[in-house]
Scaffold this motif. Structure first.
Motif, PDB file in Angstrom:
ATOM      1  N   SER A  65      10.361   3.534   1.020  1.00 49.03           N
ATOM      2  CA  SER A  65       9.715   2.690   0.014  1.00 49.03           C
ATOM      3  C   SER A  65       8.235   3.041  -0.125  1.00 49.03           C
ATOM      4  O   SER A  65       7.681   2.997  -1.222  1.00 49.03           O
ATOM      5  CB  SER A  65       9.904   1.201   0.318  1.00 49.03           C
ATOM      6  OG  SER A  65       9.433   0.888   1.597  1.00 49.03           O
ATOM      7  N   ALA A  66       7.599   3.424   0.967  1.00 47.42           N
ATOM      8  CA  ALA A  66       6.179   3.815   0.887  1.00 47.42           C
ATOM      9  C   ALA A  66       6.012   5.060   0.025  1.00 47.42           C
ATOM     10  O   ALA A  66       5.028   5.181  -0.716  1.00 47.42           O
ATOM     11  CB  ALA A  66       5.612   4.038   2.282  1.00 47.42           C
ATOM     12  N   LEU A  67       6.963   5.974   0.088  1.00 45.44           N
ATOM     13  CA  LEU A  67       6.897   7.170  -0.765  1.00 45.44           C
ATOM     14  C   LEU A  67       7.063   6.800  -2.234  1.00 45.44           C
ATOM     15  O   LEU A  67       6.415   7.394  -3.108  1.00 45.44           O
ATOM     16  CB  LEU A  67       7.939   8.197  -0.340  1.00 45.44           C
ATOM     17  CG  LEU A  67       7.614   8.945   0.955  1.00 45.44           C
ATOM     18  CD1 LEU A  67       8.827   9.737   1.432  1.00 45.44           C
ATOM     19  CD2 LEU A  67       6.407   9.858   0.766  1.00 45.44           C
ATOM     20  N   ARG A  68       7.904   5.823  -2.518  1.00 52.72           N
ATOM     21  CA  ARG A  68       8.062   5.367  -3.901  1.00 52.72           C
ATOM     22  C   ARG A  68       6.786   4.691  -4.392  1.00 52.72           C
ATOM     23  O   ARG A  68       6.352   4.906  -5.534  1.00 52.72           O
ATOM     24  CB  ARG A  68       9.257   4.432  -4.021  1.00 52.72           C
ATOM     25  CG  ARG A  68      10.572   5.198  -3.927  1.00 52.72           C
ATOM     26  CD  ARG A  68      11.783   4.323  -3.863  1.00 52.72           C
ATOM     27  NE  ARG A  68      11.998   3.510  -5.050  1.00 52.72           N
ATOM     28  CZ  ARG A  68      13.015   2.673  -5.160  1.00 52.72           C
ATOM     29  NH1 ARG A  68      13.892   2.548  -4.180  1.00 52.72           N
ATOM     30  NH2 ARG A  68      13.155   1.945  -6.268  1.00 52.72           N
ATOM     31  N   VAL A  69       6.169   3.895  -3.530  1.00 56.32           N
ATOM     32  CA  VAL A  69       4.900   3.252  -3.900  1.00 56.32           C
ATOM     33  C   VAL A  69       3.823   4.326  -4.085  1.00 56.32           C
ATOM     34  O   VAL A  69       3.043   4.268  -5.051  1.00 56.32           O
ATOM     35  CB  VAL A  69       4.495   2.199  -2.849  1.00 56.32           C
ATOM     36  CG1 VAL A  69       3.066   1.722  -3.072  1.00 56.32           C
ATOM     37  CG2 VAL A  69       5.475   1.031  -2.870  1.00 56.32           C
ATOM     38  N   THR A  80      -1.529  -3.700  -8.539  1.00 62.90           N
ATOM     39  CA  THR A  80      -1.265  -4.918  -7.775  1.00 62.90           C
ATOM     40  C   THR A  80       0.121  -4.786  -7.149  1.00 62.90           C
ATOM     41  O   THR A  80       0.909  -3.920  -7.532  1.00 62.90           O
ATOM     42  CB  THR A  80      -1.280  -6.160  -8.689  1.00 62.90           C
ATOM     43  OG1 THR A  80      -0.213  -6.031  -9.639  1.00 62.90           O
ATOM     44  CG2 THR A  80      -2.612  -6.329  -9.391  1.00 62.90           C
ATOM     45  N   ILE A  81       0.424  -5.667  -6.209  1.00 64.70           N
ATOM     46  CA  ILE A  81       1.754  -5.685  -5.604  1.00 64.70           C
ATOM     47  C   ILE A  81       2.802  -5.892  -6.700  1.00 64.70           C
ATOM     48  O   ILE A  81       3.822  -5.197  -6.749  1.00 64.70           O
ATOM     49  CB  ILE A  81       1.861  -6.792  -4.525  1.00 64.70           C
ATOM     50  CG1 ILE A  81       0.906  -6.514  -3.362  1.00 64.70           C
ATOM     51  CG2 ILE A  81       3.299  -6.951  -4.046  1.00 64.70           C
ATOM     52  CD1 ILE A  81       1.254  -5.337  -2.494  1.00 64.70           C
ATOM     53  N   LYS A  82       2.539  -6.840  -7.588  1.00 63.82           N
ATOM     54  CA  LYS A  82       3.485  -7.133  -8.666  1.00 63.82           C
ATOM     55  C   LYS A  82       3.731  -5.921  -9.557  1.00 63.82           C
ATOM     56  O   LYS A  82       4.877  -5.583  -9.864  1.00 63.82           O
ATOM     57  CB  LYS A  82       2.964  -8.307  -9.504  1.00 63.82           C
ATOM     58  CG  LYS A  82       3.889  -8.703 -10.625  1.00 63.82           C
ATOM     59  CD  LYS A  82       3.311  -9.838 -11.435  1.00 63.82           C
ATOM     60  CE  LYS A  82       4.231 -10.138 -12.622  1.00 63.82           C
ATOM     61  NZ  LYS A  82       3.671 -11.131 -13.518  1.00 63.82           N
ATOM     62  N   GLU A  86       7.270  -3.818 -10.024  1.00 64.75           N
ATOM     63  CA  GLU A  86       7.879  -3.540 -11.325  1.00 64.75           C
ATOM     64  C   GLU A  86       8.067  -2.045 -11.542  1.00 64.75           C
ATOM     65  O   GLU A  86       9.110  -1.601 -12.013  1.00 64.75           O
ATOM     66  CB  GLU A  86       7.022  -4.133 -12.442  1.00 64.75           C
ATOM     67  CG  GLU A  86       7.042  -5.639 -12.470  1.00 64.75           C
ATOM     68  CD  GLU A  86       6.004  -6.242 -13.406  1.00 64.75           C
ATOM     69  OE1 GLU A  86       5.224  -5.477 -14.034  1.00 64.75           O
ATOM     70  OE2 GLU A  86       5.953  -7.484 -13.498  1.00 64.75           O
ATOM     71  N   GLN A  87       7.058  -1.286 -11.200  1.00 66.33           N
ATOM     72  CA  GLN A  87       7.091   0.155 -11.434  1.00 66.33           C
ATOM     73  C   GLN A  87       8.114   0.855 -10.541  1.00 66.33           C
ATOM     74  O   GLN A  87       8.788   1.783 -10.982  1.00 66.33           O
ATOM     75  CB  GLN A  87       5.687   0.727 -11.193  1.00 66.33           C
ATOM     76  CG  GLN A  87       5.450   2.058 -11.805  1.00 66.33           C
ATOM     77  CD  GLN A  87       3.987   2.468 -11.687  1.00 66.33           C
ATOM     78  OE1 GLN A  87       3.114   1.684 -11.323  1.00 66.33           O
ATOM     79  NE2 GLN A  87       3.721   3.716 -11.983  1.00 66.33           N
ATOM     80  N   THR A  88       8.247   0.426  -9.290  1.00 63.77           N
ATOM     81  CA  THR A  88       9.139   1.099  -8.333  1.00 63.77           C
ATOM     82  C   THR A  88      10.528   0.469  -8.286  1.00 63.77           C
ATOM     83  O   THR A  88      11.441   1.067  -7.713  1.00 63.77           O
ATOM     84  CB  THR A  88       8.552   1.036  -6.915  1.00 63.77           C
ATOM     85  OG1 THR A  88       8.416  -0.332  -6.525  1.00 63.77           O
ATOM     86  CG2 THR A  88       7.220   1.754  -6.834  1.00 63.77           C
ATOM     87  N   ALA A  94       9.133  -5.522   0.100  1.00 60.16           N
ATOM     88  CA  ALA A  94       9.168  -4.086   0.415  1.00 60.16           C
ATOM     89  C   ALA A  94       7.879  -3.402  -0.032  1.00 60.16           C
ATOM     90  O   ALA A  94       7.328  -2.556   0.688  1.00 60.16           O
ATOM     91  CB  ALA A  94      10.378  -3.425  -0.238  1.00 60.16           C
ATOM     92  N   VAL A  95       7.389  -3.765  -1.205  1.00 60.08           N
ATOM     93  CA  VAL A  95       6.129  -3.189  -1.698  1.00 60.08           C
ATOM     94  C   VAL A  95       4.975  -3.625  -0.814  1.00 60.08           C
ATOM     95  O   VAL A  95       4.108  -2.819  -0.469  1.00 60.08           O
ATOM     96  CB  VAL A  95       5.882  -3.567  -3.175  1.00 60.08           C
ATOM     97  CG1 VAL A  95       4.480  -3.173  -3.614  1.00 60.08           C
ATOM     98  CG2 VAL A  95       6.918  -2.917  -4.071  1.00 60.08           C
TER      99      VAL A  95
END
Length: 134
Positions: A65-69, A80-82, A86-88, A94-95
């Motif tokens: 998940s960190a790689l996706r972020v 932002t976290i939000k 949405e993007q990932t 998880a974000v």
């Protein structure tokens, strides 16, 4: 921006005296320098992304998940976290864990100092994008 005065001086000479040649040569040089700068910036950004991705990969369970972020931050280095959720298409928890891990690696920094509505920046990446825009 660096040569704005010269640009307008030459453009004025085109308008007043029809001196196109010097202005066209100046403009062609500016286009070449800008293109070379863009290529160099792209190489620097690619290297930062590669090195930082390599730092994230061995992080264990949070790495996926960190790689996706991280990939999302390459598109929008201020988020932002939000917006990252949405993007990932990852959950907010998880974000949050991923961003915390990226912060611990020193890749991302929180900028607001608040508990809610926090904004995170992929600082090194953004610094390269902003070079020459001062």
């Amino acid at each position: 921006k660096q040569h704005r005065a010269r640009y307008y001086e030459l453009l004025d000479r085109v308008r007043s005296d029809g001196e196109w040649e010097e202005w066209v040569a100046f403009f062609a040089t500016a286009v070449e320098e800008t293109a070379n700068g863009a290529v160099a910036t792209a190489h620097r950004l690619g290297e930062i992304a590669r090195v930082d991705r390599a730092a994230v990969e061995p992080m264990g369970r949070v790495a996926g998940s960190a790689l996706r972020v991280h990939a999302a931050l390459l598109v929008r280095p201020v988020a932002t976290i939000k917006s990252l959720a949405e993007q990932t298409r990852l959950s907010v928890p998880a974000v949050t864990k991923s961003v915390r891990a990226l912060c611990e690696l020193g890749l991302v920094r929180e900028t607001t100092g608040r508990r809610r509505g926090r904004v995170f920046v992929y600082e090194r990446y953004l610094e390269v994008l902003q070079q020459g825009t001062e």
